[in-house]
Design a protein around this motif. Structure first.
Motif, PDB file in Angstrom:
ATOM      1  N   ALA A  73       0.922  -1.218   0.162  1.00 39.37           N
ATOM      2  CA  ALA A  73      -0.056  -0.263   0.025  1.00 39.37           C
ATOM      3  C   ALA A  73       0.812   1.362   0.076  1.00 39.37           C
ATOM      4  O   ALA A  73       1.811   1.238   0.556  1.00 39.37           O
ATOM      5  CB  ALA A  73      -1.076  -0.094   1.274  1.00 39.37           C
ATOM      6  N   PRO A  74       0.308   2.119  -0.815  1.00 40.00           N
ATOM      7  CA  PRO A  74       1.299   3.652  -0.836  1.00 40.00           C
ATOM      8  C   PRO A  74       1.277   4.137   0.732  1.00 40.00           C
ATOM      9  O   PRO A  74       0.321   3.930   1.499  1.00 40.00           O
ATOM     10  CB  PRO A  74       0.399   4.431  -1.708  1.00 40.00           C
ATOM     11  CG  PRO A  74      -0.388   3.456  -2.436  1.00 40.00           C
ATOM     12  CD  PRO A  74      -0.800   2.366  -1.740  1.00 40.00           C
ATOM     13  N   ILE A  75       2.340   4.842   1.045  1.00 40.55           N
ATOM     14  CA  ILE A  75       2.572   5.429   2.153  1.00 40.55           C
ATOM     15  C   ILE A  75       1.271   6.381   2.564  1.00 40.55           C
ATOM     16  O   ILE A  75       0.694   6.457   3.711  1.00 40.55           O
ATOM     17  CB  ILE A  75       3.899   6.167   2.413  1.00 40.55           C
ATOM     18  CG1 ILE A  75       5.047   5.333   2.491  1.00 40.55           C
ATOM     19  CG2 ILE A  75       3.746   7.166   3.505  1.00 40.55           C
ATOM     20  CD1 ILE A  75       5.283   4.618   3.572  1.00 40.55           C
ATOM     21  N   TRP A  76       0.910   6.929   1.703  1.00 40.60           N
ATOM     22  CA  TRP A  76      -0.206   7.910   1.849  1.00 40.60           C
ATOM     23  C   TRP A  76      -1.558   7.174   2.220  1.00 40.60           C
ATOM     24  O   TRP A  76      -2.068   7.677   3.135  1.00 40.60           O
ATOM     25  CB  TRP A  76      -0.608   8.956   0.655  1.00 40.60           C
ATOM     26  CG  TRP A  76      -0.889   8.391  -0.558  1.00 40.60           C
ATOM     27  CD1 TRP A  76       0.111   7.938  -1.571  1.00 40.60           C
ATOM     28  CD2 TRP A  76      -2.206   7.925  -0.968  1.00 40.60           C
ATOM     29  NE1 TRP A  76      -0.602   7.332  -2.907  1.00 40.60           N
ATOM     30  CE2 TRP A  76      -2.034   7.261  -2.163  1.00 40.60           C
ATOM     31  CE3 TRP A  76      -3.543   7.986  -0.339  1.00 40.60           C
ATOM     32  CZ2 TRP A  76      -3.035   6.850  -2.902  1.00 40.60           C
ATOM     33  CZ3 TRP A  76      -4.452   7.597  -1.179  1.00 40.60           C
ATOM     34  CH2 TRP A  76      -4.423   6.967  -2.295  1.00 40.60           C
ATOM     35  N   HIS A  77      -1.556   6.217   1.807  1.00 37.50           N
ATOM     36  CA  HIS A  77      -2.821   5.475   1.722  1.00 37.50           C
ATOM     37  C   HIS A  77      -2.941   4.863   3.473  1.00 37.50           C
ATOM     38  O   HIS A  77      -3.648   4.770   4.137  1.00 37.50           O
ATOM     39  CB  HIS A  77      -2.978   4.200   0.881  1.00 37.50           C
ATOM     40  CG  HIS A  77      -4.253   3.367   1.285  1.00 37.50           C
ATOM     41  ND1 HIS A  77      -5.476   3.597   1.100  1.00 37.50           N
ATOM     42  CD2 HIS A  77      -4.394   1.900   1.534  1.00 37.50           C
ATOM     43  CE1 HIS A  77      -6.439   2.783   1.596  1.00 37.50           C
ATOM     44  NE2 HIS A  77      -5.765   1.721   1.638  1.00 37.50           N
ATOM     45  N   LEU A  78      -1.677   4.123   3.756  1.00 31.27           N
ATOM     46  CA  LEU A  78      -1.552   3.581   5.048  1.00 31.27           C
ATOM     47  C   LEU A  78      -1.735   4.767   6.115  1.00 31.27           C
ATOM     48  O   LEU A  78      -2.409   4.631   7.228  1.00 31.27           O
ATOM     49  CB  LEU A  78      -0.160   3.163   5.246  1.00 31.27           C
ATOM     50  CG  LEU A  78       0.223   2.255   6.535  1.00 31.27           C
ATOM     51  CD1 LEU A  78      -0.935   1.124   6.713  1.00 31.27           C
ATOM     52  CD2 LEU A  78       1.650   1.737   6.354  1.00 31.27           C
ATOM     53  N   ALA A  79      -1.213   6.033   5.767  1.00 34.86           N
ATOM     54  CA  ALA A  79      -1.336   6.998   7.022  1.00 34.86           C
ATOM     55  C   ALA A  79      -2.824   7.586   6.950  1.00 34.86           C
ATOM     56  O   ALA A  79      -3.204   7.581   7.937  1.00 34.86           O
ATOM     57  CB  ALA A  79      -0.570   8.250   6.120  1.00 34.86           C
ATOM     58  N   GLN A  80      -3.495   7.296   5.896  1.00 34.81           N
ATOM     59  CA  GLN A  80      -4.926   7.725   6.006  1.00 34.81           C
ATOM     60  C   GLN A  80      -5.821   6.649   6.929  1.00 34.81           C
ATOM     61  O   GLN A  80      -6.528   7.162   7.702  1.00 34.81           O
ATOM     62  CB  GLN A  80      -5.596   7.691   4.564  1.00 34.81           C
ATOM     63  CG  GLN A  80      -5.461   8.859   3.839  1.00 34.81           C
ATOM     64  CD  GLN A  80      -5.794   9.091   2.452  1.00 34.81           C
ATOM     65  OE1 GLN A  80      -6.297   8.144   2.004  1.00 34.81           O
ATOM     66  NE2 GLN A  80      -5.812  10.214   1.926  1.00 34.81           N
ATOM     67  N   VAL A  81      -5.285   5.650   6.698  1.00 34.36           N
ATOM     68  CA  VAL A  81      -5.994   4.316   7.378  1.00 34.36           C
ATOM     69  C   VAL A  81      -5.677   4.464   9.116  1.00 34.36           C
ATOM     70  O   VAL A  81      -6.851   4.407   9.837  1.00 34.36           O
ATOM     71  CB  VAL A  81      -5.669   2.943   6.753  1.00 34.36           C
ATOM     72  CG1 VAL A  81      -5.900   1.977   7.781  1.00 34.36           C
ATOM     73  CG2 VAL A  81      -6.014   2.726   5.539  1.00 34.36           C
TER      74      VAL A  81
END
Length: 119
Positions: free
Chosen positions: A92-100
């Motif tokens: 998963a992209p870093i930005w997606h993981l950060a959003q989760v």
């Protein structure tokens, strides 16, 4: 010494490293290395008593098996999900993981939210 109250359970070492790079607060990250025995689950239950437990597993059959085990032993644990398109936490992209993680009230590094989004 202050006890860390949040714990994230992940499957693999690369998942652990990726999650740690996004977080901006002290969180214990426990790596199961894919599968986990019932005996180890019981040990974890004792160790993590009183902690907020989060399960962040891959969006595949192995991840679902792990989630079932944790639902049984940690019914109060919150399950976090990455988009199925990425299949694995490590992919998963870093930005997606950060959003989760942000949606689950974790303090994340602001640069993680923008990384890879062209901002």
């Amino acid at each position: 010494m202050r006890r860390v109250e949040k714990v994230i359970i992940v499957e693999g070492r690369s998942d652990k490293q990726k999650v740690a790079a996004v977080l901006n607060e002290p969180v214990v990250i426990v790596c199961t290395n894919g599968t986990i025995s019932d005996a180890r689950l019981e040990e974890l239950a004792d160790e993590l008593e009183g902690c907020d437990v989060y399960v962040l597993a891959d969006a595949d059959e192995a991840g679902e098996k792990l989630r079932r085990q944790f639902r049984r032993m940690f019914p109060e644990a919150e399950h976090l999900y990455i988009d199925r398109a990425y299949r694995e936490v490590a992919a998963a992209p870093i930005w997606h993981l950060a959003q989760v993680l942000l949606r689950a009230d974790f303090d994340v590094r602001i640069e993680s939210l923008m990384r890879g989004r062209g901002e």
